[in-house]
Design an enzyme around this catalytic site. Structure first.
Site, PDB file in Angstrom:
ATOM      1  N   GLU A   1     -32.868   0.763  12.919  1.00 50.20           N
ATOM      2  CA  GLU A   1     -32.061   0.056  11.911  1.00 50.20           C
ATOM      3  C   GLU A   1     -31.708  -1.359  12.371  1.00 50.20           C
ATOM      4  O   GLU A   1     -30.567  -1.808  12.223  1.00 50.20           O
ATOM      5  CB  GLU A   1     -30.742   0.812  11.646  1.00 50.20           C
ATOM      6  CG  GLU A   1     -30.892   2.273  11.330  1.00 50.20           C
ATOM      7  CD  GLU A   1     -29.570   2.954  10.971  1.00 50.20           C
ATOM      8  OE1 GLU A   1     -28.541   2.272  10.792  1.00 50.20           O
ATOM      9  OE2 GLU A   1     -29.577   4.198  10.877  1.00 50.20           O
TER      10      GLU A   1
ATOM     11  N   GLU B   1     -25.468   9.941  14.320  1.00 52.27           N
ATOM     12  CA  GLU B   1     -24.155   9.474  14.788  1.00 52.27           C
ATOM     13  C   GLU B   1     -23.171  10.605  15.091  1.00 52.27           C
ATOM     14  O   GLU B   1     -22.007  10.546  14.704  1.00 52.27           O
ATOM     15  CB  GLU B   1     -23.558   8.498  13.759  1.00 52.27           C
ATOM     16  CG  GLU B   1     -24.454   7.298  13.529  1.00 52.27           C
ATOM     17  CD  GLU B   1     -24.012   6.416  12.363  1.00 52.27           C
ATOM     18  OE1 GLU B   1     -22.971   6.683  11.759  1.00 52.27           O
ATOM     19  OE2 GLU B   1     -24.748   5.454  12.044  1.00 52.27           O
TER      20      GLU B   1
ATOM     21  N   ASP C   1     -30.710  -5.021  13.048  1.00 47.38           N
ATOM     22  CA  ASP C   1     -30.293  -6.309  12.503  1.00 47.38           C
ATOM     23  C   ASP C   1     -29.518  -7.046  13.582  1.00 47.38           C
ATOM     24  O   ASP C   1     -28.953  -6.426  14.486  1.00 47.38           O
ATOM     25  CB  ASP C   1     -29.504  -6.207  11.180  1.00 47.38           C
ATOM     26  CG  ASP C   1     -28.415  -5.159  11.171  1.00 47.38           C
ATOM     27  OD1 ASP C   1     -27.792  -4.908  12.221  1.00 47.38           O
ATOM     28  OD2 ASP C   1     -28.161  -4.591  10.094  1.00 47.38           O
TER      29      ASP C   1
ATOM     30  N   HIS D   1     -28.086  -2.242  15.704  1.00 48.66           N
ATOM     31  CA  HIS D   1     -27.202  -3.169  14.977  1.00 48.66           C
ATOM     32  C   HIS D   1     -26.475  -3.993  16.036  1.00 48.66           C
ATOM     33  O   HIS D   1     -25.506  -3.528  16.633  1.00 48.66           O
ATOM     34  CB  HIS D   1     -26.171  -2.404  14.139  1.00 48.66           C
ATOM     35  CG  HIS D   1     -26.782  -1.567  13.055  1.00 48.66           C
ATOM     36  ND1 HIS D   1     -27.436  -2.122  11.989  1.00 48.66           N
ATOM     37  CD2 HIS D   1     -26.833  -0.229  12.869  1.00 48.66           C
ATOM     38  CE1 HIS D   1     -27.860  -1.160  11.180  1.00 48.66           C
ATOM     39  NE2 HIS D   1     -27.519  -0.003  11.694  1.00 48.66           N
TER      40      HIS D   1
ATOM     41  N   ASN E   1     -30.302  10.103  15.946  1.00 49.31           N
ATOM     42  CA  ASN E   1     -30.180   8.673  15.657  1.00 49.31           C
ATOM     43  C   ASN E   1     -28.744   8.206  15.881  1.00 49.31           C
ATOM     44  O   ASN E   1     -27.796   8.863  15.427  1.00 49.31           O
ATOM     45  CB  ASN E   1     -30.560   8.470  14.174  1.00 49.31           C
ATOM     46  CG  ASN E   1     -30.737   7.019  13.779  1.00 49.31           C
ATOM     47  OD1 ASN E   1     -31.429   6.260  14.452  1.00 49.31           O
ATOM     48  ND2 ASN E   1     -30.122   6.616  12.672  1.00 49.31           N
TER      49      ASN E   1
END
Ligand code: G3I
Length: 325
Positions: free
Chosen positions: A244, A140, A246, A217, A181
């Site tokens: 990651e 990030e 979701d 996400h 990432n």
């Protein structure tokens, strides 16, 4: 026959059984994975779900500096060792702006000192965890507006902290796959433009970055120009991992079919691209998900519900990852 009182007691203790479902296998030589929290591994249902359903585990917090490097020069590999007992690990993460200990955030270091601290961390962590073959080296670094995000690293070292982190990681373990990432970079927009530009510059300078981790996400809305964006990363010569995933919904009126469709779209997009190496979801069940804390009024974002029962998303993702239509 167990009495109702006993059953109620077990419920109150929150004991859950692992679901009787097939493991998530990904067509081709690729992996499925799940983020795991060391402090939940005493729950048999939780641990067994992570172990049986997924091929790899990512430590959700246990490799962040505040946990693994809580004091200058003191490392604590206890929590991450518990996660490693569950299965082969993806390394997350070596250099980030969050979950850093006070000694690092509030210390006053010269540029050279901070570079030495970062180098020591990368070498110590990667060499201790030699069996981890894939690392999120920098996490990030790009802000939502596009420029590099403010952090202890940018302030103390300058923009080339990213180059240095990857070069140190390559030196520490020449065979490991090294990833950048980030979140919000799966579809067209300011963020993915900035991430692509950063990766292009890194590659042009010969910085050893092997892949991009797309966190995934998301909610149930279509991801703009999703396929074209994935292809743009691949065109840079990078591997892609969904790191990651979701898919958050409104827990009061959850559209579980829309959620399942979103998981399946992402799964199929991975399987369709040989450079997509794996698909990781960010938590075992809705009960452990970070989403409700970060997005009030949203949640239920994972494949298994609070009681570890599979949701429609589990089956949709299983089919998508296995290459079924
Ligand atoms: O460790 C303390 C504990 O001592 C204390 O008792 C407890 C009380 O709230 O808090 C604990 O810290 C929490 C930590 O997770 C460990 O559980 C923090 O409050 C909480 O903010 C922290 O959240 C994590 C978050 O990163 C921090 O930014 C989430 O669990 C974790 O899922 C999340 O993961 C990130 C990825 O690493 C990077 N991409 C985004 C993703 C979601 O935010």
């Amino acid at each position: 026959m167990l009495g109702a009182g006993f059953v109620a007691l077990v419920d109150a203790l929150g004991e859950r059984d692992a679901p009787d479902v097939a493991p998530l296998r990904v067509a081709g030589d690729r992996f499925s994975g799940v983020a795991v929290r060391a402090d939940r591994l005493g729950d048999d249902g939780y641990r067994e779900t992570a172990r049986r359903v997924f091929g790899r585990v990512t430590p959700e917090n246990e490799l962040k500096w505040e946990v693994v490097h809580p004091e200058r020069g003191r490392y604590d590999f206890g929590p991450v060792a518990k996660v490693a007992e569950v299965g082969p690990m993806r390394g997350h993460t070596l250099v980030w702006h969050l979950q850093n200990p006070a000694w690092l955030e509030q210390g006053s270091f010269s540029r050279d000192e901070l570079i030495a601290i970062m180098r020591d961390h990368i070498f110590t962590v990667m060499r201790r965890l030699r069996n981890v073959r894939e690392w999120d080296v920098v996490n990030e670094a790009v802000s939502d507006e596009g420029p590099l995000r403010d952090s202890v690293w940018l302030r103390g070292i300058g923009p080339d902290y990213i180059d240095l982190a990857f070069r140190f990681a390559r030196e520490a373990d020449p065979d490991a796959r090294l990833y950048y990432n980030d979140y919000g970079a799966e579809g067209a927009g300011t963020k993915s433009r900035a991430v692509l530009a950063l990766l292009r510059r890194l590659r042009a300078r010969g910085v050893p970055v092997d892949g991009v981790g797309l966190q995934g996400h998301v909610d149930t809305k279509p991801i703009p120009a999703f396929d074209a964006t994935l292809d743009a990363y691949v065109a840079l010569g990078l591997d892609v991992v969904f790191t990651e995933v979701d898919v958050r919904v409104d827990p009061d009126a959850p559209d579980l079919d829309a959620q399942a469709a979103q998981y399946a779209r992402m799964g199929r997009a991975c399987v369709a691209r040989p450079r997509c190496r794996g698909f990781v979801v960010w938590g075992v069940s809705d009960a452990e998900s970070w989403v409700p804390e970060a997005y009030p009024g949203q949640g239920d974002a994972l494949l298994f519900d609070d009681d570890l029962r599979p949701k429609p998303a589990y089956d949709a993702l299983r089919r998508a990852l296995s290459g079924q239509p």
